[in-house]
Design an enzyme around this catalytic site. Structure first.
Site, short mmCIF file in Angstrom:
data_model
loop_
_atom_site.label_atom_id
_atom_site.label_comp_id
_atom_site.label_asym_id
_atom_site.label_seq_id
_atom_site.Cartn_x
_atom_site.Cartn_y
_atom_site.Cartn_z
N LYS A 1 30.29 17.56 46.13
CA LYS A 1 30.58 17.47 47.57
C LYS A 1 32.05 17.76 47.86
O LYS A 1 32.37 18.53 48.75
CB LYS A 1 30.30 16.05 48.11
CG LYS A 1 28.86 15.66 48.18
CD LYS A 1 28.69 14.36 48.97
CE LYS A 1 29.49 13.21 48.41
NZ LYS A 1 29.03 12.72 47.10
N ARG B 1 26.98 6.40 54.00
CA ARG B 1 26.47 6.08 52.67
C ARG B 1 25.43 4.97 52.72
O ARG B 1 24.88 4.62 51.69
CB ARG B 1 27.64 5.60 51.80
CG ARG B 1 28.06 6.59 50.71
CD ARG B 1 29.20 5.94 49.96
NE ARG B 1 29.53 6.49 48.69
CZ ARG B 1 30.44 7.43 48.48
NH1 ARG B 1 31.03 8.03 49.49
NH2 ARG B 1 30.74 7.79 47.25
N ARG C 1 35.41 14.41 34.41
CA ARG C 1 36.18 14.91 35.56
C ARG C 1 37.64 14.45 35.49
O ARG C 1 37.94 13.30 35.21
CB ARG C 1 35.55 14.39 36.85
CG ARG C 1 36.32 14.78 38.10
CD ARG C 1 35.47 14.66 39.33
NE ARG C 1 35.31 13.30 39.79
CZ ARG C 1 34.65 12.97 40.88
NH1 ARG C 1 34.07 13.90 41.61
NH2 ARG C 1 34.55 11.72 41.26
N ARG D 1 39.94 9.35 37.26
CA ARG D 1 39.76 8.30 38.27
C ARG D 1 39.21 7.06 37.61
O ARG D 1 38.36 7.16 36.73
CB ARG D 1 38.79 8.78 39.35
CG ARG D 1 39.48 9.37 40.56
CD ARG D 1 38.50 10.02 41.50
NE ARG D 1 37.40 9.16 41.92
CZ ARG D 1 36.46 9.51 42.80
NH1 ARG D 1 36.53 10.70 43.36
NH2 ARG D 1 35.50 8.70 43.13
N ARG E 1 27.59 3.63 40.14
CA ARG E 1 27.67 4.41 41.38
C ARG E 1 26.38 5.17 41.65
O ARG E 1 25.94 5.30 42.79
CB ARG E 1 28.87 5.37 41.32
CG ARG E 1 30.20 4.63 41.47
CD ARG E 1 31.36 5.47 41.00
NE ARG E 1 31.57 6.66 41.80
CZ ARG E 1 32.22 7.74 41.37
NH1 ARG E 1 32.70 7.80 40.15
NH2 ARG E 1 32.36 8.77 42.17
#
Ligand code: AMP
Length: 215
Positions: A14, A89, A128, A162, A173
């Site tokens: 996204k 969300r 990531r 992160r 998540r």
């Protein structure tokens, strides 16, 4: 002028696609994750309140999120068009968004749901790396070995993982996404045009697909 909601699980791409689309269609990119991380970095009262929530991969309260979005949609974004990335969300946020848009006499031209298989998501997220300087993301496999590799976008040596991209938090998540966010697609789809796009493949391939759906 285009108003778009980009929806999909963490790691679906996204953020990357939102950046590309916002530039192409000249709309304001509104990323609630970026807004919250900026608040944490600033050390503000709000930042202190949300820091632990982010680290656990849980969701920040609906009231707070809706207040943050209201501020943005009432501002310049109303004239340029906007792209929501990471909001809504929960079903409560989706319903609050519908009410807010009715009140502001705005609409959503497309709700775009992006999907990829779960194994791909976990691999993408745990590898990531995010650039502290420009916010771009890349994957470990694309970064050269070295003490501190340069960001492929801006060249600064500021890549970091992160705190919520570790395997345990990533799984939490994804679970939160399945429970809280999956139903949002159906709720928004009742009021606005819904499109589904596969997020598998290279960023360029996915961008072309999105372009086909929005153009
Ligand atoms: P993201 O960068 O979109 O993956 O968001 C990172 C984290 O910020 C999420 O795991 C949540 O803790 C929080 N967050 C972002 N957007 C929302 C939202 N709309 N509602 C609640 N929490 C959010």
């Amino acid at each position: 002028m285009l108003n778009v909601v980009l929806i999909g699980p963490p790691g679906v791409g996204k953020g990357t696609q939102a950046g590309i689309l916002a530039k192409r269609f000249e709309m304001e990119h509104i990323s609630t994750g970026d807004m919250l991380r900026a608040a944490v970095r600033s050390g503000s009262e709000l930042g202190k309140r949300v820091e632990a929530v982010l680290a656990a991969g849980e969701l920040v309260s609906d009231d707070l999120m809706v207040a943050l979005i209201r501020e943005r949609l009432e501002g310049d974004a109303a004239d340029t068009g906007w792209l929501l990335d990471g909001f809504p969300r929960t079903v409560a946020q989706a319903e609050a968004l519908k009410e807010l848009l009715d009140e502001l006499e705005q609409t959503i031209h497309a709700v775009v749901e992006m999907t990829v298989p779960d194994e791909v998501l976990v691999g993408r997220l745990t590898g990531r790396l995010t650039c502290r300087a420009c916010g771009a993301t890349t994957h470990r496999t694309r970064v050269e070995e070295g003490e501190q590799s340069p960001c492929p976008d801006c060249g600064q040596r500021e890549l970091y993982q992160r705190e919520d991209d570790t395997e345990t938090t990533v799984r939490a998540r994804l679970e939160v996404y399945r429970q809280s966010t999956d139903p949002v697609v159906e709720v928004l789809g009742r009021h606005y045009p819904l499109r589904k796009v596969s997020g598998d493949g290279t960023p360029q391939e996915v961008a072309e697909r999105l372009n086909g759906v929005l153009g």
